[in-house]
Design a protein around this motif. Structure first.
Motif, PDB file in Angstrom:
ATOM      1  N   UNK A   1     -17.510 -14.582   4.221  1.00 51.23           N
ATOM      2  CA  UNK A   1     -16.220 -14.035   3.806  1.00 51.23           C
ATOM      3  C   UNK A   1     -15.980 -12.665   4.416  1.00 51.23           C
ATOM      4  N   UNK A   2     -17.048 -11.901   4.598  1.00 48.02           N
ATOM      5  CA  UNK A   2     -16.912 -10.594   5.239  1.00 48.02           C
ATOM      6  C   UNK A   2     -16.422 -10.749   6.676  1.00 48.02           C
ATOM      7  N   UNK A   3     -17.044 -11.639   7.430  1.00 47.79           N
ATOM      8  CA  UNK A   3     -16.652 -11.831   8.831  1.00 47.79           C
ATOM      9  C   UNK A   3     -15.218 -12.334   8.934  1.00 47.79           C
ATOM     10  N   UNK A   4     -14.820 -13.214   8.013  1.00 43.41           N
ATOM     11  CA  UNK A   4     -13.443 -13.698   8.033  1.00 43.41           C
ATOM     12  C   UNK A   4     -12.462 -12.555   7.801  1.00 43.41           C
ATOM     13  N   UNK A   5     -12.773 -11.676   6.837  1.00 40.81           N
ATOM     14  CA  UNK A   5     -11.878 -10.548   6.555  1.00 40.81           C
ATOM     15  C   UNK A   5     -11.833  -9.576   7.728  1.00 40.81           C
ATOM     16  N   UNK A   6     -12.965  -9.385   8.412  1.00 32.93           N
ATOM     17  CA  UNK A   6     -12.982  -8.535   9.608  1.00 32.93           C
ATOM     18  C   UNK A   6     -12.041  -9.103  10.670  1.00 32.93           C
ATOM     19  N   UNK A   7     -12.119 -10.418  10.901  1.00 36.10           N
ATOM     20  CA  UNK A   7     -11.233 -11.046  11.898  1.00 36.10           C
ATOM     21  C   UNK A   7      -9.769 -10.909  11.491  1.00 36.10           C
ATOM     22  N   UNK A   8      -9.474 -11.084  10.199  1.00 35.26           N
ATOM     23  CA  UNK A   8      -8.100 -10.939   9.739  1.00 35.26           C
ATOM     24  C   UNK A   8      -7.607  -9.505   9.936  1.00 35.26           C
ATOM     25  N   UNK A   9      -8.477  -8.530   9.699  1.00 35.46           N
ATOM     26  CA  UNK A   9      -8.096  -7.127   9.909  1.00 35.46           C
ATOM     27  C   UNK A   9      -7.761  -6.884  11.378  1.00 35.46           C
ATOM     28  N   UNK A  10      -8.580  -7.436  12.269  1.00 34.81           N
ATOM     29  CA  UNK A  10      -8.339  -7.248  13.706  1.00 34.81           C
ATOM     30  C   UNK A  10      -7.065  -7.958  14.152  1.00 34.81           C
ATOM     31  N   UNK A  11      -6.891  -9.204  13.716  1.00 35.53           N
ATOM     32  CA  UNK A  11      -5.712  -9.970  14.137  1.00 35.53           C
ATOM     33  C   UNK A  11      -4.421  -9.350  13.605  1.00 35.53           C
ATOM     34  N   UNK A  12      -4.450  -8.906  12.360  1.00 32.70           N
ATOM     35  CA  UNK A  12      -3.246  -8.316  11.759  1.00 32.70           C
ATOM     36  C   UNK A  12      -2.916  -6.974  12.400  1.00 32.70           C
ATOM     37  N   UNK A  13      -3.946  -6.197  12.715  1.00 31.97           N
ATOM     38  CA  UNK A  13      -3.707  -4.897  13.357  1.00 31.97           C
ATOM     39  C   UNK A  13      -3.037  -5.083  14.722  1.00 31.97           C
ATOM     40  N   UNK A  14      -3.348  -6.181  15.402  1.00 28.49           N
ATOM     41  CA  UNK A  14      -2.747  -6.436  16.716  1.00 28.49           C
ATOM     42  C   UNK A  14      -1.234  -6.605  16.624  1.00 28.49           C
ATOM     43  N   UNK A  15      -0.731  -6.936  15.431  1.00 30.22           N
ATOM     44  CA  UNK A  15       0.722  -7.106  15.248  1.00 30.22           C
ATOM     45  C   UNK A  15       1.421  -5.802  14.860  1.00 30.22           C
ATOM     46  N   UNK A  16       0.653  -4.721  14.685  1.00 27.73           N
ATOM     47  CA  UNK A  16       1.240  -3.476  14.160  1.00 27.73           C
ATOM     48  C   UNK A  16       2.321  -2.923  15.082  1.00 27.73           C
ATOM     49  N   UNK A  17       2.122  -3.015  16.399  1.00 30.89           N
ATOM     50  CA  UNK A  17       3.099  -2.460  17.342  1.00 30.89           C
ATOM     51  C   UNK A  17       4.390  -3.262  17.387  1.00 30.89           C
ATOM     52  N   UNK A  18       4.342  -4.494  16.881  1.00 23.77           N
ATOM     53  CA  UNK A  18       5.535  -5.351  16.897  1.00 23.77           C
ATOM     54  C   UNK A  18       6.390  -5.164  15.641  1.00 23.77           C
ATOM     55  N   UNK A  19       5.906  -4.382  14.691  1.00 27.86           N
ATOM     56  CA  UNK A  19       6.627  -4.171  13.436  1.00 27.86           C
ATOM     57  C   UNK A  19       7.894  -3.383  13.701  1.00 27.86           C
ATOM     58  N   UNK A  20       9.024  -3.843  13.183  1.00 27.26           N
ATOM     59  CA  UNK A  20      10.322  -3.261  13.509  1.00 27.26           C
ATOM     60  C   UNK A  20      10.559  -1.915  12.842  1.00 27.26           C
ATOM     61  N   UNK A  21       9.956  -1.696  11.681  1.00 26.29           N
ATOM     62  CA  UNK A  21      10.222  -0.482  10.920  1.00 26.29           C
ATOM     63  C   UNK A  21       9.081   0.523  11.074  1.00 26.29           C
ATOM     64  N   UNK A  22       9.392   1.809  10.968  1.00 28.21           N
ATOM     65  CA  UNK A  22       8.318   2.810  11.065  1.00 28.21           C
ATOM     66  C   UNK A  22       7.393   2.730   9.858  1.00 28.21           C
ATOM     67  N   UNK A  23       6.107   2.920  10.094  1.00 34.43           N
ATOM     68  CA  UNK A  23       5.148   2.923   8.997  1.00 34.43           C
ATOM     69  C   UNK A  23       5.285   4.199   8.188  1.00 34.43           C
TER      70      UNK A  23
ATOM     71  N   UNK B   1      -0.092   5.677   5.719  1.00 35.91           N
ATOM     72  CA  UNK B   1      -0.931   4.692   6.401  1.00 35.91           C
ATOM     73  C   UNK B   1      -1.167   5.083   7.858  1.00 35.91           C
ATOM     74  N   UNK B   2      -0.632   6.212   8.294  1.00 35.09           N
ATOM     75  CA  UNK B   2      -0.788   6.619   9.698  1.00 35.09           C
ATOM     76  C   UNK B   2      -2.249   6.877  10.058  1.00 35.09           C
ATOM     77  N   UNK B   3      -3.083   7.167   9.065  1.00 32.79           N
ATOM     78  CA  UNK B   3      -4.503   7.417   9.340  1.00 32.79           C
ATOM     79  C   UNK B   3      -5.200   6.183   9.888  1.00 32.79           C
ATOM     80  N   UNK B   4      -4.652   4.985   9.578  1.00 33.09           N
ATOM     81  CA  UNK B   4      -5.351   3.752   9.932  1.00 33.09           C
ATOM     82  C   UNK B   4      -5.054   3.396  11.380  1.00 33.09           C
ATOM     83  N   UNK B   5      -5.775   4.057  12.267  1.00 35.16           N
ATOM     84  CA  UNK B   5      -5.636   3.893  13.707  1.00 35.16           C
ATOM     85  C   UNK B   5      -6.623   2.850  14.214  1.00 35.16           C
ATOM     86  N   UNK B   6      -6.623   2.630  15.514  1.00 34.67           N
ATOM     87  CA  UNK B   6      -7.609   1.734  16.117  1.00 34.67           C
ATOM     88  C   UNK B   6      -9.024   2.234  15.846  1.00 34.67           C
TER      89      UNK B   6
END
Length: 497
Positions: free
Chosen positions: A339-361, A365-370
């Protein structure tokens, strides 16, 4: 014969007849290594700090507790705090086999009324007490860490729809209403000041500006007690939520755990009044991180799942990625690698979509960088390694991620505490890989960075890493030198808050 009346004596005799040795309390007591006299002295000292000067405990009283006598409040709470500090994890009143006295929700614990006016009153009272007492870990006898159902069940009410708070639009002719009307520039300034405090925390740690944040929070609660338009009230509640979360985070950073938890809970209440679910999920993630630190990963997981459920339809990809990363940390500490590895993969995959988000964060949450993503996921694998008996397999998964986090944070002067924490993390990974020389080099670098911030959390992690190095490789010259440098660079002193 006692001076009690007949009925009182009968009740006492009945109680004594039913009394059994308190095996739970005895177990914690034996493991603590304290004598009965030492525990009695600590209880008396803590009681004086709380203003309970009538309490005078001795060895015979401690013996009666072990034999099954239930002491009156605030002694159960004092014992809970003392054993929690001794073992570095939450030891609740129930864990000690002591019945917790029922108290009004507004007076103690985390089960507070979910209403706007009472949230404001509690924020005002707690921040004022913090400013007035400023005593390490004690804001009065109402403070105690909550864990398990007593923490999780009240937090679940965050998602329960409630009646609108009675914030009425003030009458234009009212002088109080005129005083209560904040201009847009004034509100903008309050929000930008909160951002500035957050930047200071990331740069300097929680010990330097904590009182300033608490003072600002108290000022905002004063504004919330004035008549305000509904839109202004919601913005003020949002500011209050962010400031209370930051006050809690700073308290956590300098080791004031009960204080931190109380601020987090009040912040969640304010976020609910502001109608800001993503902010609420962020506050729950801070509470989850604290529970991991206190050795309660099951509670941490409950809080993260509550955050994910509550914000699944409105949180940005960056926020969702952070929540997945914290979910991974919880699973790691529970010893669940799949379950840990699955959550790690989900964190990575979801973070990859951050730049496509239409609204400013939002700024929180700005601290959560790469770099932060790499750091969190590497800590998950590092934690797995420890839970799995110092597994080299999981340590090898942690190393490249931790190394990348350190590289990204190296030239980031805005996040010096994160840089120090990841240096320490990499040092622990090399200890797991039985590479003490490389670990010592990194620990020394972390000590230099630690001097730039006011964070007891950073200092404690360095000391624990050095202790581990001494235990495993104490005869090595590099480790001997490391212990000497620790005594010079980070002597154990009281942290100013």
């Amino acid at each position: 014969m006692s001076g009690n009346g007949g009925s009182g004596t009968s009740a006492t005799n009945a109680t004594n007849a039913d009394k059994r040795p308190n095996e739970l309390l005895a177990s914690w007591f034996v493991r603590s290594g304290w004598s009965k006299g030492e525990l009695a002295r600590q209880v008396n000292r803590r009681a004086r700090q709380l203003g309970a000067n009538h309490i005078s405990t001795d060895t015979s009283r401690v013996r009666r507790w072990l034999d099954g006598e239930n002491p009156r409040e605030p002694i159960p709470r004092i014992l809970s705090e003392l054993f929690s500090e001794r073992f570095g994890c939450v030891v609740s009143v129930e864990d000690l086999g002591l019945r917790a006295a029922r108290q009004a929700p507004s007076a103690t614990g985390v089960d507070l009324p979910w209403t706007g006016p009472q949230t404001v009153a509690l924020l005002s009272e707690f921040s004022r007490s913090d400013l007035m007492l400023a005593r390490r870990g004690f804001l009065g006898s109402s403070l105690a860490l909550s864990a398990g159902p007593s923490l999780i069940e009240p937090m679940q009410r965050w998602l329960v729809p409630g009646a609108p708070s009675p914030h009425r639009e003030p009458e234009p002719s009212s002088s109080a209403a005129r005083r209560g009307r904040l201009s847009r520039p004034e509100l903008d300034l309050l929000e930008s000041t909160t951002m500035m405090f957050r930047q200071w925390d990331a740069q300097c740690g929680g010990g330097l500006r904590r009182k300033a944040v608490v003072g600002q929070l108290h000022e905002v609660t004063d504004l919330l007690q004035e008549p305000q338009p509904e839109t202004t009230t919601r913005r003020l509640f949002k500011v209050a939520a962010e400031l209370a979360e930051l006050a809690g985070w700073m308290s956590y950073d300098v080791g004031l755990q009960p204080t931190a938890q109380k601020y987090f809970v009040l912040a969640l209440h304010a976020a609910k009044e502001a109608g800001d679910k993503p902010l609420g999920s962020y506050i729950l993630s801070s509470m989850s991180r604290q529970m991991i630190h206190l050795g309660r990963p099951e509670d941490a997981l409950e809080l993260i799942h509550l955050a994910q459920y509550g914000s699944r339809d409105c949180a940005s990809p960056r926020t969702q990625s952070m929540l997945y990363a914290m979910e991974a940390r919880a699973y790691a500490n529970m010893g669940q690698p799949g379950k840990c590895k699955r959550a790690v993969r989900m964190a990575e995959d979801t973070f990859a979509d951050a730049d496509e988000w239409d609204e400013p964060d939002p700024d929180w949450i700005s601290f959560f960088s790469e770099a932060e993503l790499y750091g969190e996921n590497s800590h998950s694998y590092r934690d797995l390694a420890y839970v799995a008996g110092r597994s080299p397999t999981y340590a090898s998964l942690a190393e490249p991620l931790m190394q990348r986090a350190v590289e990204l944070f190296t030239d980031d002067s805005d996040h010096q505490r994160s840089y120090a924490l990841n240096l320490i993390g990499l040092a622990t990974v090399h200890l797991l890989q039985r590479e003490p020389e490389r670990s010592a080099v990194l620990a020394k670098r972390a000590m230099l960075e630690a001097k730039k911030v006011r964070s007891e959390r950073v200092n404690t992690r360095i000391r624990k890493t050095v202790d581990t190095a001494v235990r495993d490789f104490g005869d090595l010259a590099e480790v001997v030198d490391l212990t000497e440098q620790l005594a010079i660079e980070l002597p154990e002193t009281a942290e100013a808050v």
